[in-house]
Design an enzyme around this catalytic site. Structure first.
Site, PDB file in Angstrom:
ATOM      1  CG  ASP A   1      -1.736   1.236   1.378  1.00 60.20           C
ATOM      2  OD1 ASP A   1      -2.482   1.567   0.447  1.00 60.20           O
ATOM      3  OD2 ASP A   1      -1.623   1.891   2.429  1.00 60.20           O
TER       4      ASP A   1
ATOM      5  CD  GLU B   1      -3.465  -1.773  -1.224  1.00 65.23           C
ATOM      6  OE1 GLU B   1      -3.860  -0.618  -1.453  1.00 65.23           O
ATOM      7  OE2 GLU B   1      -3.658  -2.354  -0.130  1.00 65.23           O
TER       8      GLU B   1
END
Length: 222
Positions: free
Chosen positions: A47, A118
């Site tokens: 992320d 992610e």
């Protein structure tokens, strides 16, 4: 990439045979499998890497001010965008899920697809470094960056400005209902502006539900 084995999928994703394939497989593993090495730690890392890579990219190609850049960044790294990229590479069939999560449609869940996307970025960063990972991100996100993602005013910002412009109180959001299992949760949120009205909308996260509610409010009352 549909129909290809996972090794081939990961090789095409990374641009070369994956270094430390076990780590990449960890990025594909959901907690419902019972495996203690699931994707959550890699998702946390990925992320942040995604955010930096997209921010660097936008800084180099978009001369907009800080507010506009932030708006585009938020749209491009959102769960919806990550899930869209995951679907574009047909990631779903390669995600390792427990039986219940499979039965609940986890392979097509925005939450899981976005999280795993992610996590794969995290695995790439650990094994290949930032430059190679940023190159991978630019390849995968090229259509979104070239398109209109984040260029329109965010619905929540538009609603807040509309309320201020009409001398109304700040919009209020409240959670109406949370349903479904943790890995495929659904949220119902209501947004209201005093003296105007209230609208409810659903989403795969609180943020998505609030955005949908703000957009629906503007369509009806704006």
């Amino acid at each position: 990439m549909l129909g290809k084995d996972t090794h081939t999928f990961l090789t095409e994703l990374a641009g070369r045979a994956p270094i430390d394939e076990a780590l990449w497989l960890e990025a594909l593993t959901h907690g419902s499998t019972g495996n203690p090495r699931d994707y959550q730690r890699l998702e946390f890392l990925g992320d942040r890497v995604l955010g930096l890579a997209i921010a660097q990219w936008l800084f180099g190609i978009d001369g907009a001010d800080e507010g506009s850049l932030s708006q585009r960044l938020n749209a491009l790294v959102s769960r919806t965008s990550c899930a869209a990229v995951a679907r574009s590479i047909e990631l779903g069939p390669h995600i390792r899920l427990g039986k219940q999560a499979r039965d609940d449609g986890g392979h097509n869940s925005d939450n899981i697809l976005g999280d795993v996307m992610e996590a794969l970025i995290g695995a790439s960063f650990v094994t290949q470094g930032f430059d190679a990972t940023a190159e991978m991100i630019r390849r995968l996100w090229s259509d979104l960056v070239a398109g209109k993602a984040g260029k329109a005013k965010h619905p929540k910002s538009a609603l807040q400005e509309w309320a201020a412009g009409n001398r109304r109180k700040v919009p209020e959001y409240r959670l109406v209902e949370r349903s479904g299992p943790d890995h495929a949760a659904r949220f119902k949120v209501a947004v209201s502006v005093h003296g105007v009205g209230e609208i409810e909308a659903d989403g795969n996260s609180m943020r998505d539900a609030e955005t949908a509610a703000a957009e629906a409010f503007m369509k009806r009352f704006g």
